[in-house]
Design a protein around this motif. Structure first.
Motif, short mmCIF file in Angstrom:
data_model
loop_
_atom_site.label_atom_id
_atom_site.label_comp_id
_atom_site.label_asym_id
_atom_site.label_seq_id
_atom_site.Cartn_x
_atom_site.Cartn_y
_atom_site.Cartn_z
N UNK A 257 7.49 -3.30 -5.83
CA UNK A 257 7.45 -3.33 -4.46
C UNK A 257 7.89 -4.70 -4.00
N UNK A 258 8.41 -4.63 -2.79
CA UNK A 258 9.03 -5.91 -2.13
C UNK A 258 9.95 -6.80 -3.10
N UNK A 259 9.87 -8.02 -2.76
CA UNK A 259 11.10 -8.72 -3.42
C UNK A 259 11.82 -9.33 -2.70
N UNK A 260 12.78 -9.98 -3.13
CA UNK A 260 13.95 -10.56 -2.03
C UNK A 260 15.27 -10.52 -2.87
N UNK A 261 16.46 -10.62 -1.91
CA UNK A 261 17.56 -10.83 -2.61
C UNK A 261 18.81 -11.58 -1.77
N UNK A 262 19.66 -12.16 -2.38
CA UNK A 262 20.54 -12.93 -1.54
C UNK A 262 22.00 -12.35 -1.78
N UNK A 275 8.37 1.44 -4.59
CA UNK A 275 8.96 2.68 -5.20
C UNK A 275 8.09 2.90 -6.66
N UNK A 276 7.77 3.99 -6.87
CA UNK A 276 6.92 4.49 -8.03
C UNK A 276 7.76 5.26 -9.16
N UNK A 277 7.72 4.77 -10.31
CA UNK A 277 8.34 5.42 -11.70
C UNK A 277 7.35 6.35 -12.16
N UNK A 278 7.70 7.48 -12.49
CA UNK A 278 6.77 8.65 -13.20
C UNK A 278 7.44 8.87 -14.38
N UNK A 279 6.96 8.32 -15.62
CA UNK A 279 7.24 8.51 -16.90
C UNK A 279 7.35 10.07 -17.13
N UNK A 280 6.27 10.66 -16.87
CA UNK A 280 6.35 12.25 -17.33
C UNK A 280 7.55 12.97 -16.52
N UNK A 281 8.08 12.50 -15.56
CA UNK A 281 9.19 13.13 -14.75
C UNK A 281 10.46 12.52 -14.77
N UNK A 282 10.45 11.19 -15.60
CA UNK A 282 11.63 10.55 -15.80
C UNK A 282 12.25 10.14 -14.54
N UNK A 289 6.24 2.26 2.92
CA UNK A 289 6.52 0.76 2.91
C UNK A 289 5.26 -0.22 3.16
N UNK A 290 5.36 -1.46 2.50
CA UNK A 290 4.45 -2.39 2.62
C UNK A 290 4.27 -2.79 4.38
N UNK A 291 3.10 -3.27 4.85
CA UNK A 291 3.40 -3.84 6.31
C UNK A 291 4.01 -4.93 6.46
N UNK A 362 -4.48 -3.29 0.14
CA UNK A 362 -4.80 -2.28 -0.51
C UNK A 362 -4.11 -1.02 -0.53
N UNK A 363 -3.55 -0.57 -1.59
CA UNK A 363 -2.62 0.75 -1.64
C UNK A 363 -3.43 1.96 -2.33
N UNK A 364 -3.29 2.89 -1.59
CA UNK A 364 -3.83 4.10 -2.23
C UNK A 364 -2.89 4.97 -2.83
N UNK A 365 -2.79 5.20 -4.12
CA UNK A 365 -1.72 5.91 -4.78
C UNK A 365 -1.66 7.33 -4.30
N UNK A 366 -3.02 7.82 -4.14
CA UNK A 366 -2.97 9.46 -3.71
C UNK A 366 -3.04 9.61 -2.46
N UNK A 367 -2.97 8.90 -1.35
CA UNK A 367 -3.08 9.04 0.09
C UNK A 367 -1.55 8.35 0.44
N UNK A 368 -0.91 7.74 -0.54
CA UNK A 368 0.35 7.04 -0.35
C UNK A 368 0.22 6.26 1.03
N UNK A 369 -0.89 5.27 1.02
CA UNK A 369 -1.35 4.38 2.41
C UNK A 369 -1.66 3.16 2.10
N UNK A 370 -1.04 2.25 2.93
CA UNK A 370 -1.63 0.52 2.81
C UNK A 370 -2.74 0.57 3.88
#
Length: 414
Positions: A257-262, A275-282, A289-291, A362-370
């Motif tokens: 989540x988040x971060x910066x880049x030049x 972004x979420x990586x799901x190992x079982x689905x590769x 998005x965060x607020x 707080x992020x809810x992984x099931x509801x996909x909500x911040x």
């Protein structure tokens, strides 16, 4: 969990006396709940401050003077092993009356000192030890496990403390467990395979005994049950490369989540995407998005479906203003009138910095909500790990403004 055929155990420091460090600490036990009305929030407890560094390695650093204390550490190695919290390394500007933009001898100093906090019920005390890491290191990714604190990468100096005005810091590819041996009063290191490349400011998390690490444009994994197989390069998230991101493992996924880049034109982007990586689905999927941006903040898994994010920076206008004058300063001759003019502007902005994000999300992984979840109880931190201590969040030291650190240690129960 992990048995290694290639094993190196390194005893660091002297035997512990069993006594607790007390001088100069803030008394433990300050508590409070910071949730807003209608929200759960967290119950926060202030633990004793990180002790002062003891390595007297340069005359510009007043180690041992009556006024010497712990100014705080950015990017410390921080994690737990059983009933012990380990805080080690990190970086700061320890010279009296000198800061990041004021003339100093050493620049940013990276340390080797290590400290151990013992938990005995509700009592938390720093042990009276004299521990050292073999290298001065900060800004590593750390994950607390049953096998000890997992340390990944970082930057600093081999062989002992030093400052960036003496020579450039180097990035490390080291990966190892760091454990507290209570019987011997030592820290022990167990090496794992090196990263594919040196990394600092990476984020890491463990899903099903596999540690995932993200930094820049790279995403790699190591099976901790089969470390001899080495690191595996994986497809990266479907977004821009970034550094100083926030990451956590939760609900069978690894989140970046988040971060910066030049960019090539020297402009910066502060990211709010996640972004979420799901190992079982590769594979990856984009999540809500965060607020706001939380670059250099910290993330902590709560319960089975929650991720709490605290601290970090969202003020892109202030960041760009600083970077604009830094670029103009760097283009001028060192010590010239033009150089000093822009350095004074940067110093003024640093001196009047209003701090990092005070809000906790707080992020809810099931509801996909911040949603907001209260406020950090003190000056909010950046560039310090989120330490999971049996489900509680521990925040040890960190940066609270440009060049400014804090020695405070907070524990939160959600």
């Amino acid at each position: 969990m992990t048995q290694l055929s290639r094993r190196r155990t390194l005893a660091l420091g002297a035997a512990a006396t069993g006594a607790a460090w007390a001088a100069g600490t803030v008394p433990a036990g300050a508590t409070g709940t910071t949730g807003a009305a209608g929200e759960r929030g967290a119950s926060w407890t202030q633990l004793a401050d990180v002790p002062p560094n003891t390595t007297d390695w340069h005359e510009a650093v007043p180690v041992g003077e009556p006024y010497w204390g712990q100014p705080g550490l950015a990017g410390p190695i921080a994690g737990t092993h059983g009933d012990h919290l380990i805080v080690a390394g990190g970086a700061n500007f320890p010279e009296p009356a000198r800061t990041a933009t004021r003339t100093n001898t050493l620049g940013k100093v990276y340390w080797t000192d290590a400290f151990v906090l013992r938990r005995d019920g509700d009592d938390h005390r720093w042990l009276d030890t004299d521990l050292r890491l073999p290298d001065a290191v900060g800004y590593a990714a750390t994950v607390s496990t049953d096998d000890g604190m997992l340390v990944i990468g970082g930057e600093g100096f081999r062989g002992g403390p030093a400052g960036t005005a003496q020579r450039p810091a180097e990035k490390f590819a080291d990966v190892y467990y760091l454990r507290w041996n209570a019987g011997r009063g030592t820290l022990e290191r167990e090496d794992l395979p090196d990263l594919p490349r040196p990394m600092s400011y990476a984020v890491a998390g463990i899903v099903d005994d596999v540690v995932y690490v993200a930094e820049g444009a790279d995403f790699v994994a190591l099976d901790l049950d089969r470390p001899d197989r080495g690191w595996t390069a994986l497809p990266t998230w479907p977004g821009d490369p970034r550094t100083v991101a926030v990451g956590a493992a939760q609900d069978g996924r690894f989140y970046v989540m988040s971060g910066r880049a030049q960019h090539a034109d020297k402009s910066w982007t502060f990211y709010r995407d996640a972004y979420a990586y799901e190992p079982r689905r590769h594979g990856w999927r984009r999540v809500a998005d965060l607020p706001w941006c939380v670059t250099a903040g910290l993330a902590h898994a709560v319960g089975r479906t929650g991720i709490v994010v605290a601290g970090g920076d969202k003020d892109i206008d202030r960041w760009n203003l600083i970077e604009h004058h830094v670029a103009l300063r760097n283009a001028a001759a060192p010590g010239s009138e033009e150089w000093n003019r822009h350095n004074d502007v940067v110093t003024w902005i640093y001196d009047h910095h209003t701090g990092f994000n005070v809000e906790v999300l707080r992020y809810d992984t099931r509801r996909d909500r911040w949603q907001p979840d209260g406020f950090f109880p003190g000056p909010p931190p950046a560039t310090t790990p989120a330490v999971d201590w049996d489900g509680d969040l521990v925040v040890a030291s960190g940066e609270i403004g440009p060049g400014i650190r804090t020695p405070r240690v907070w524990k939160a129960r959600f």
